[in-house]
Design an enzyme around this catalytic site. Structure first.
Site, mmCIF file in Angstrom:
data_model
loop_
_atom_site.group_PDB
_atom_site.id
_atom_site.type_symbol
_atom_site.label_atom_id
_atom_site.label_comp_id
_atom_site.label_asym_id
_atom_site.label_seq_id
_atom_site.Cartn_x
_atom_site.Cartn_y
_atom_site.Cartn_z
ATOM 1 N N HIS A 5 6.227 1.817 0.918
ATOM 2 C CA HIS A 5 6.011 3.226 0.585
ATOM 3 C C HIS A 5 7.338 3.988 0.631
ATOM 4 C CE1 HIS A 5 4.527 7.340 0.820
ATOM 5 N NE2 HIS A 5 3.407 6.873 0.295
ATOM 6 N N GLU A 11 4.160 4.409 -7.806
ATOM 7 C CA GLU A 11 4.150 5.700 -7.109
ATOM 8 C C GLU A 11 5.560 6.298 -7.140
ATOM 9 O OE1 GLU A 11 1.489 7.055 -3.737
ATOM 10 O OE2 GLU A 11 3.283 6.467 -2.650
#
Ligand code: 13P
Length: 259
Positions: free
Chosen positions: A94, A165
């Site tokens: 992430h 993302e």
């Protein structure tokens, strides 16, 4: 393939009571949708034992892990420990881990292997580099993808869930704005092309590839309408059960529509 919606609660909510209420607000409604949609909810570690008691339709995920099974690693949690809590997925790579905790591509790669060793599904984010601009996302995604699968057996690569993302779309970043549906579709398709070269066309077609970054009830259709986007990784909107369930419903509706 079922649509997949992954909730990343990040470091929220503040109390276990709030966590239980939020979780049940989603769990109790999932039986309407679990024919065509799967939810994986990733709370902070400390809520996992409690929430594992309530999860029937929802799967549980972690937000991180340590690549070693045990040892002198203060403050860390191993994949072996997580498996005992019915945790089936883990978010890796992430942007926030890369930026605030200095996680490198090779650490992400080690964690992916550790998760797969314990049959946990890595949900691997691609697009998290603050230096990357919109125009260079394809190059960044390719680089992070190659690092993530480097040297892995193709059978294992076939078990990874990838998420496009882009860092600039994450709602909590300064001047964030969601990607357009077209851009998200193009990049998820690009990830599928990269996968095809490793696992083959048929297998790659059956691997969920998600989009993440400011997805919420107001804009979900912009992403769900593209068949190449198999679901979403949702941050802020997953902290409100009505908002999150609208995202789930919308992907579910598209799935019914297309089958
Ligand atoms: P937002 O949905 O709040 O933009 O967060 C996205 C994210 O970081 C999920 O991992």
């Amino acid at each position: 393939m079922k649509k997949l919606i992954v909730a990343n609660w990040k470091m929220n909510p503040k109390t276990s009571d709030e966590a239980r209420k939020l979780f049940l607000g989603i769990e109790h409604r999932m039986h309407f949708f679990n024919d065509k949609a799967q939810v994986v909810l990733c709370p902070p570690f400390i809520y996992l034992p409690q929430l594992s008691l309530y999860s029937h339709h929802i799967r549980l995920g972690a937000q991180n892990l340590h690549a070693k099974d045990s040892g002198a690693f203060t403050g860390e949690v191993s994949v072996a420990q997580l498996s005992g809590l019915r945790v089936t997925h883990v978010i890796l790579g992430h942007s926030e881990r890369r930026i605030y905790f200095g996680e490198t591509d090779s650490q992400v790669r080690e964690k992916i292997e550790a998760a797969l060793r314990h049959k946990m599904i890595p949900v691997v984010c691609l697009g998290g580099d603050p230096k990357a601009s919109k125009g260079t996302m394809k190059r960044l995604v390719t680089k992070q993808f190659k690092a993530a699968v480097n040297g892995l057996d193709k059978k294992l690569v076939g078990k990874i869930i990838f998420v496009y993302e882009p860092i600039w779309a994450i709602s909590t970043f300064k001047n964030a704005e969601p990607a357009t549906g077209e851009h998200a579709a193009e990049l998820t398709l690009h990830i599928r092309d990269l996968l095809e070269k490793i696992v083959g066309t048929v297998h790659a077609a059956n691997m969920p590839i998600l989009y993440g970054g400011s997805v919420n009830k107001a804009n979900v259709h912009e992403f769900s309408k593209f068949p190449t986007i198999d679901g979403a990784l949702v941050g802020a909107a997953s902290l409100d059960s009505d908002n999150f369930m609208t995202v789930v419903k919308e992907f579910h509706r598209e799935s019914i529509h297309k089958t």
